[in-house]
Enzyme design. Structure first.
Site, PDB file in Angstrom:
ATOM      1  N   TYR A 122      33.541  38.155  35.099  1.00 56.41           N
ATOM      2  CA  TYR A 122      34.053  37.503  36.299  1.00 56.41           C
ATOM      3  C   TYR A 122      33.246  37.852  37.554  1.00 56.41           C
ATOM      4  O   TYR A 122      33.625  37.496  38.656  1.00 56.41           O
ATOM      5  CB  TYR A 122      35.518  37.884  36.536  1.00 56.41           C
ATOM      6  N   ASP A 243      42.650  40.104  31.589  1.00 61.02           N
ATOM      7  CA  ASP A 243      43.217  38.807  31.957  1.00 61.02           C
ATOM      8  C   ASP A 243      43.971  38.214  30.760  1.00 61.02           C
ATOM      9  O   ASP A 243      45.134  37.778  30.873  1.00 61.02           O
ATOM     10  CB  ASP A 243      42.061  37.881  32.382  1.00 61.02           C
TER      11      ASP A 243
END
Ligand code: NAD
Length: 350
Positions: A122, A243
């Site tokens: 990310y 996540d």
């Protein structure tokens, strides 16, 4: 105390409203500075994250935030990622606890997911097919790929960020009298990234002899979570696994409607539900506000209002056990507002 309040997009304003009803019932000196972000902010300010919103969070140091729709083609990959990076909110904390009275396959789950929030895949270092960077990487590594048909993302794991999140997980465990911290990784395959994360975990664990430690490969962890989740306590994970696993854990305890969260830095914290803006439910006053109400409970714990936090938790438990005022996702037909009002009434009568 003043906190920044960001209602956000989609169902955000509805769950924010229900949460305000609950916080008001607590009768504590909490003042809201309401700030724009998301799609509605683009219309008025030309950006999904106006500078004044970031400044408000920096000034108040604490924010309660609704979900924000990720805009397509407005310069930001994600407003949420931007906020986390700008304010260096390196720790994402997502507790997943089963409330009594829900028909859950595992009634005794109490897992806290501690996710690294700033790097890994990310980090946003991504190259589009056909670019010179893709061509160079393919050439440098003599890869058998066509640059015109290949995209590349970089997985970045640094010692500094890994150390920060792992220390955070151990400190959290110690402060909250947790027994075990599990490091989740794929170090068998990604030796220089996940391997580095695991090395730091092993070194740091020596400073916490009072806490049991173990490590799990992420695929094995996923299987164990759906077979025997009660064995887990605190999980610490790099960004991408965190996540995914936090949504899995939310599913184990009743779904996203019950999943609160926090993004925490050294001296700033933003509390928000795990879920997104659920656009298809927006404006219908039917979505479950408990995710945001429980995020507000985490905020209260963070600022030392433990008694009020406990009142929210008890009221949510009462609401679920009573079973009369639940939203559709928990098998009921109550509105978002009715849930907020019912919890507020439980708090007032406690
Ligand atoms: P979502 O989490 O918004 O919703 C997926 C589904 O989960 C919903 O359709 C609904 O069935 C259920 N759900 C979510 N919240 C619920 C609640 N409170 N009560 C009951 N059911 C609930 O995921 P999505 O539709 O993939 O994403 C919508 C937008 O939100 C996207 O633009 C995405 O990028 C964004 N997003 C924002 C955040 C954030 O602001 N932190 C997080 C995730 C996704």
């Amino acid at each position: 105390m003043k906190i920044t309040l960001i209602p956000g997009d989609g169902i955000g304003p509805e769950i924010t409203q229900a949460t305000k009803i609950v916080l008001k019932a607590l009768n504590i000196p909490l003042e809201f500075e309401e700030m724009p972000a998301g799609e509605s902010a683009i219309k008025e300010f030309g950006t999904p994250i106006p500078e004044k919103t970031v400044e408000s969070i920096k000034k108040n140091r604490i924010a309660l935030k609704g979900p924000i729709t990720t805009p397509v083609g407005h310069g930001f990959r994600s407003v949420n990622v931007h906020i986390r990076k700008t304010l260096n909110l390196y720790a994402c904390l997502r507790p997943c606890k089963s409330f009594k009275g829900l028909n859950l396959p595992f009634p005794d789950i109490d897992i806290v997911v501690v996710r690294e929030n700033t790097e890994d895949l990310y980090a946003g270092v991504e190259f589009q097919k056909g670019t010179s960077q893709v061509k160079k990487i393919i050439e440098d590594f003599s890869l058998n790929y066509s640059p015109e048909e290949t995209g590349i993302s970089l997985k970045i794991i640094s010692e500094k960020a890994s150390h920060k999140i792992i220390k955070f997980a151990f400190e959290y465990a110690r402060k909250n009298k947790r027994k075990k911290v599990t490091c989740v990784h794929k170090a068998n395959i990604m030796k220089f990234t996940d391997g580095l994360f695991l090395d730091i975990f092993r070194k740091e664990s020596k400073n916490y002899p009072d806490i049991e430690t173990e490590d799990r490969i992420v695929d094995n962890l996923s299987m164990q979570l759906v077979k025997k989740p009660e064995q887990f306590d605190v999980l610490v994970l790099p960004n991408l696994y965190g996540d995914i696993i936090s949504d899995l854990c939310a599913g184990l305890v009743g779904g996203l409607g019950l999943a609160p969260g926090a993004n925490i830095g050294d001296d700033i914290a933003v509390f928000e539900p795990t879920h997104g803006s659920a656009p298809k439910h927006a404006g219908k006053n039917r979505i479950n506000p408990l995710s945001m109400i429980l995020s507000a409970k985490m905020l209260l714990e963070y600022i030392g209002e433990n008694k009020s936090a406990r009142k929210i938790e008890d009221a949510v438990q009462k609401l679920i056990l009573e079973g009369k005022t639940l939203t559709y996702d928990l098998g009921g037909s109550a509105s978002t507002t009715e849930v907020g009002e019912k919890i507020a009434s439980f708090i007032r009568s406690s």
